[in-house]
Scaffold this motif. Structure first.
Motif, PDB file in Angstrom:
ATOM      1  N   LEU A 125     -25.152 -30.731  31.710  1.00 20.60           N
ATOM      2  CA  LEU A 125     -24.735 -29.348  31.611  1.00 20.60           C
ATOM      3  C   LEU A 125     -23.380 -29.212  31.651  1.00 20.60           C
ATOM      4  O   LEU A 125     -22.640 -28.207  30.960  1.00 20.60           O
ATOM      5  CB  LEU A 125     -25.398 -28.587  32.667  1.00 20.60           C
ATOM      6  CG  LEU A 125     -25.244 -27.110  32.915  1.00 20.60           C
ATOM      7  CD1 LEU A 125     -25.609 -26.451  31.308  1.00 20.60           C
ATOM      8  CD2 LEU A 125     -26.209 -26.478  34.078  1.00 20.60           C
ATOM      9  N   ARG A 126     -22.503 -29.903  32.525  1.00 19.71           N
ATOM     10  CA  ARG A 126     -21.010 -29.463  32.628  1.00 19.71           C
ATOM     11  C   ARG A 126     -20.435 -29.651  31.427  1.00 19.71           C
ATOM     12  O   ARG A 126     -19.295 -29.024  31.070  1.00 19.71           O
ATOM     13  CB  ARG A 126     -20.666 -30.369  33.933  1.00 19.71           C
ATOM     14  CG  ARG A 126     -20.510 -32.083  33.437  1.00 19.71           C
ATOM     15  CD  ARG A 126     -20.018 -32.873  34.586  1.00 19.71           C
ATOM     16  NE  ARG A 126     -19.948 -34.375  34.024  1.00 19.71           N
ATOM     17  CZ  ARG A 126     -19.672 -35.425  34.917  1.00 19.71           C
ATOM     18  NH1 ARG A 126     -18.766 -34.889  35.829  1.00 19.71           N
ATOM     19  NH2 ARG A 126     -19.712 -36.483  34.751  1.00 19.71           N
ATOM     20  N   TYR A 127     -20.788 -30.691  30.576  1.00 24.52           N
ATOM     21  CA  TYR A 127     -20.068 -30.942  29.132  1.00 24.52           C
ATOM     22  C   TYR A 127     -20.546 -29.658  28.302  1.00 24.52           C
ATOM     23  O   TYR A 127     -19.431 -29.190  27.793  1.00 24.52           O
ATOM     24  CB  TYR A 127     -20.527 -32.127  28.767  1.00 24.52           C
ATOM     25  CG  TYR A 127     -19.952 -32.212  27.279  1.00 24.52           C
ATOM     26  CD1 TYR A 127     -18.409 -32.619  27.200  1.00 24.52           C
ATOM     27  CD2 TYR A 127     -20.731 -32.192  26.095  1.00 24.52           C
ATOM     28  CE1 TYR A 127     -17.975 -32.863  25.803  1.00 24.52           C
ATOM     29  CE2 TYR A 127     -19.883 -32.388  24.665  1.00 24.52           C
ATOM     30  CZ  TYR A 127     -18.810 -32.696  24.941  1.00 24.52           C
ATOM     31  OH  TYR A 127     -18.178 -32.914  23.608  1.00 24.52           O
ATOM     32  N   LEU A 128     -21.369 -29.097  28.301  1.00 28.30           N
ATOM     33  CA  LEU A 128     -22.011 -28.117  27.488  1.00 28.30           C
ATOM     34  C   LEU A 128     -21.311 -26.884  28.051  1.00 28.30           C
ATOM     35  O   LEU A 128     -20.659 -26.027  27.161  1.00 28.30           O
ATOM     36  CB  LEU A 128     -23.459 -27.498  27.658  1.00 28.30           C
ATOM     37  CG  LEU A 128     -24.014 -26.482  26.890  1.00 28.30           C
ATOM     38  CD1 LEU A 128     -23.642 -26.376  25.515  1.00 28.30           C
ATOM     39  CD2 LEU A 128     -25.789 -26.311  27.108  1.00 28.30           C
ATOM     40  N   SER A 142     -32.796 -21.348  36.540  1.00 30.13           N
ATOM     41  CA  SER A 142     -31.783 -20.948  37.236  1.00 30.13           C
ATOM     42  C   SER A 142     -31.487 -22.447  38.272  1.00 30.13           C
ATOM     43  O   SER A 142     -30.200 -22.717  38.641  1.00 30.13           O
ATOM     44  CB  SER A 142     -32.176 -20.265  38.492  1.00 30.13           C
ATOM     45  OG  SER A 142     -32.526 -18.774  37.849  1.00 30.13           O
ATOM     46  N   THR A 143     -32.491 -23.208  38.667  1.00 23.28           N
ATOM     47  CA  THR A 143     -32.066 -24.471  39.300  1.00 23.28           C
ATOM     48  C   THR A 143     -31.540 -25.208  38.402  1.00 23.28           C
ATOM     49  O   THR A 143     -30.451 -25.858  39.124  1.00 23.28           O
ATOM     50  CB  THR A 143     -33.723 -25.149  39.822  1.00 23.28           C
ATOM     51  OG1 THR A 143     -34.256 -24.086  40.570  1.00 23.28           O
ATOM     52  CG2 THR A 143     -33.353 -26.451  40.629  1.00 23.28           C
ATOM     53  N   GLN A 144     -31.746 -25.631  37.431  1.00 17.52           N
ATOM     54  CA  GLN A 144     -30.898 -26.417  36.487  1.00 17.52           C
ATOM     55  C   GLN A 144     -29.728 -26.126  36.060  1.00 17.52           C
ATOM     56  O   GLN A 144     -28.868 -26.674  35.837  1.00 17.52           O
ATOM     57  CB  GLN A 144     -31.907 -26.324  35.147  1.00 17.52           C
ATOM     58  CG  GLN A 144     -33.189 -27.262  35.217  1.00 17.52           C
ATOM     59  CD  GLN A 144     -34.283 -26.931  33.962  1.00 17.52           C
ATOM     60  OE1 GLN A 144     -33.796 -26.171  33.196  1.00 17.52           O
ATOM     61  NE2 GLN A 144     -35.036 -28.089  33.688  1.00 17.52           N
ATOM     62  N   PRO A 155     -24.609 -29.092  37.913  1.00 18.50           N
ATOM     63  CA  PRO A 155     -23.743 -29.544  36.526  1.00 18.50           C
ATOM     64  C   PRO A 155     -23.898 -30.901  36.136  1.00 18.50           C
ATOM     65  O   PRO A 155     -23.637 -31.204  35.011  1.00 18.50           O
ATOM     66  CB  PRO A 155     -22.404 -29.645  37.256  1.00 18.50           C
ATOM     67  CG  PRO A 155     -22.628 -29.778  38.674  1.00 18.50           C
ATOM     68  CD  PRO A 155     -23.768 -28.905  39.073  1.00 18.50           C
ATOM     69  N   LEU A 156     -24.864 -31.675  36.719  1.00 14.95           N
ATOM     70  CA  LEU A 156     -25.351 -33.089  36.305  1.00 14.95           C
ATOM     71  C   LEU A 156     -26.664 -32.863  35.715  1.00 14.95           C
ATOM     72  O   LEU A 156     -27.119 -33.968  34.893  1.00 14.95           O
ATOM     73  CB  LEU A 156     -25.352 -33.968  37.352  1.00 14.95           C
ATOM     74  CG  LEU A 156     -23.969 -34.345  38.214  1.00 14.95           C
ATOM     75  CD1 LEU A 156     -24.183 -35.341  39.278  1.00 14.95           C
ATOM     76  CD2 LEU A 156     -22.681 -34.641  37.189  1.00 14.95           C
ATOM     77  N   HIS A 157     -27.339 -31.740  35.615  1.00 14.67           N
ATOM     78  CA  HIS A 157     -28.690 -31.622  34.877  1.00 14.67           C
ATOM     79  C   HIS A 157     -28.249 -31.899  33.459  1.00 14.67           C
ATOM     80  O   HIS A 157     -27.417 -31.644  32.845  1.00 14.67           O
ATOM     81  CB  HIS A 157     -29.208 -30.299  34.969  1.00 14.67           C
ATOM     82  CG  HIS A 157     -30.226 -29.946  34.208  1.00 14.67           C
ATOM     83  ND1 HIS A 157     -31.583 -30.651  34.361  1.00 14.67           N
ATOM     84  CD2 HIS A 157     -30.364 -29.404  33.060  1.00 14.67           C
ATOM     85  CE1 HIS A 157     -32.483 -30.334  33.412  1.00 14.67           C
ATOM     86  NE2 HIS A 157     -31.931 -29.665  32.386  1.00 14.67           N
ATOM     87  N   VAL A 158     -29.253 -33.003  32.788  1.00 14.51           N
ATOM     88  CA  VAL A 158     -29.077 -33.359  31.477  1.00 14.51           C
ATOM     89  C   VAL A 158     -29.816 -32.232  30.538  1.00 14.51           C
ATOM     90  O   VAL A 158     -30.825 -32.183  30.613  1.00 14.51           O
ATOM     91  CB  VAL A 158     -29.751 -34.680  31.300  1.00 14.51           C
ATOM     92  CG1 VAL A 158     -29.738 -35.134  29.743  1.00 14.51           C
ATOM     93  CG2 VAL A 158     -28.983 -35.705  31.967  1.00 14.51           C
TER      94      VAL A 158
END
Length: 341
Positions: free
Chosen positions: A12-15, A40-42, A46-49
């Motif tokens: 997610l951090r990359y998006l 919201s949790t996802q 930031p590491l969520h894929v």
């Protein structure tokens, strides 16, 4: 369920990195992410894929919201449909080299801040991004988007995946790790932005499929490689495509066919020729995923079923037994006995 970051999605951090320029200009990027079915949790992780489908949906939504195909990465917007028109002109060329040179010339007319340049040295071809104005905060991200779009389009135009020898991005780029999986090649820190590939590809004949080109742009950036790989069985191609989706929200045959540049009728017929069906492939993928998740004792059977998209544990029990001949609990006990022995 979190897909494998290297093949099924990006962090997610990359998006968020790609959305940052639009956010700086006042675009509500959080609402955009929620529309991609991120909880919201996802969003707090930031590491969520993020699946490739969610990734593509977010960027397409951003382009529509801003009416800018460069997603606020340049000083001036590029109107929707512009890149499709450029690609249509490129597709009229005789080979990839001619198309790339035409594309570089047209892009220099469209983008004020940076432009692509093609160089050929002996057996090596290099597509480089050259700055036309002093770099700003998001310039390196703009370079990455243009190069990523270029290799995807090049592969699609020749209907074969073009392997990259080298990928370089500016040292100022804030996070290189996800770019490795996007380009399927190591990304190096250098002062230049470029992709390097075998020059023989420049002689490759183009596949002039104008209808397929529209589908390609509709689903960009979901597809990194060409949709047709004749040396790979279609059933395996379908399975690979399905791995880009959340296992709990797999697409219909019609939706998947569109992402592969085909109609549902043609895809169904071609699978039938291989003795396969879309339903069987989906069921096998769910079965294999269920068996993998059941090997994790920290997950309850109900949690495994929920991750697979079953709203009721009983429905998961019936489906798993129908596929394997065992109940989920029996399978878990059997695996535990094998591990113990």
């Amino acid at each position: 369920m979190k897909p494998n970051a290297s093949s099924d999605g990006v962090a997610l951090r990359y998006l968020r990195l790609l959305l940052a320029p639009a956010q700086a200009r006042g675009c509500d990027t959080e609402e955009l992410l929620r529309r991609c079915h991120l909880t919201s949790t996802q969003l707090a992780d930031p590491l969520h894929v993020v699946t490739l489908v969610q990734f593509a949906r977010a960027l397409r939504g951003l382009q529509r919201s801003l009416r800018d195909e460069m997603m606020a990465l340049g000083k001036h917007p590029v109107r929707p449909g512009t890149f499709l028109l450029v690609a249509q002109q490129m597709l009229r060329c005789a080979n990839l080299g001619e198309a790339m040179r035409l594309g570089c010339s047209l892009y220099r007319l469209l983008i004020d801040d940076f432009a692509p340049r093609l160089r050929v040295d002996d057996n090596t071809a290099t597509l480089e991004i050259v700055d036309l104005t002093p770099p700003d905060t998001y310039r390196a991200t703009g370079h990455l988007v243009l190069l990523y779009g270029a290799i995807g389009l090049m592969s699609w135009m020749v209907q074969r995946p073009i392997a990259l020898r080298e990928v370089s991005l500016p040292a100022s780029h804030p996070d290189f790790a996800p770019a490795d999986s996007l380009f399927e090649a190591p990304v190096h820190h250098t002062g230049k932005s470029r992709i390097v590939f075998d020059a023989r590809w420049l002689d490759a004949r183009l596949i002039a499929d104008m209808r397929g080109l529209k589908i390609f742009f509709l689903h960009w950036p979901l597809r990194r490689l060409a949709p047709y790989q004749e040396d790979v069985p279609l059933a395996l191609q379908v399975r690979r495509c399905l791995r880009r989706w959340d296992i709990a929200q797999l697409p219909s045959l019609t939706a998947l066919a569109a992402t592969m540049g085909q109609t549902a009728k043609v895809l169904r017929s071609r699978l039938h020729e291989e003795g396969q069906s879309y339903r069987a492939i989906v069921d096998a993928l769910r079965r294999d995923t269920a068996m993998r998740l059941l090997n994790h004792p920290q997950l309850s059977v109900a949690q495994v079923g929920y991750r697979l998209g079953f709203s009721e544990p009983s429905a998961f029990h019936r489906a798993f037994k129908r596929a394997t001949g065992l109940t989920p609990l029996d399978y878990r006990r059997q695996r535990a006995d094998v591990s113990f022995n």
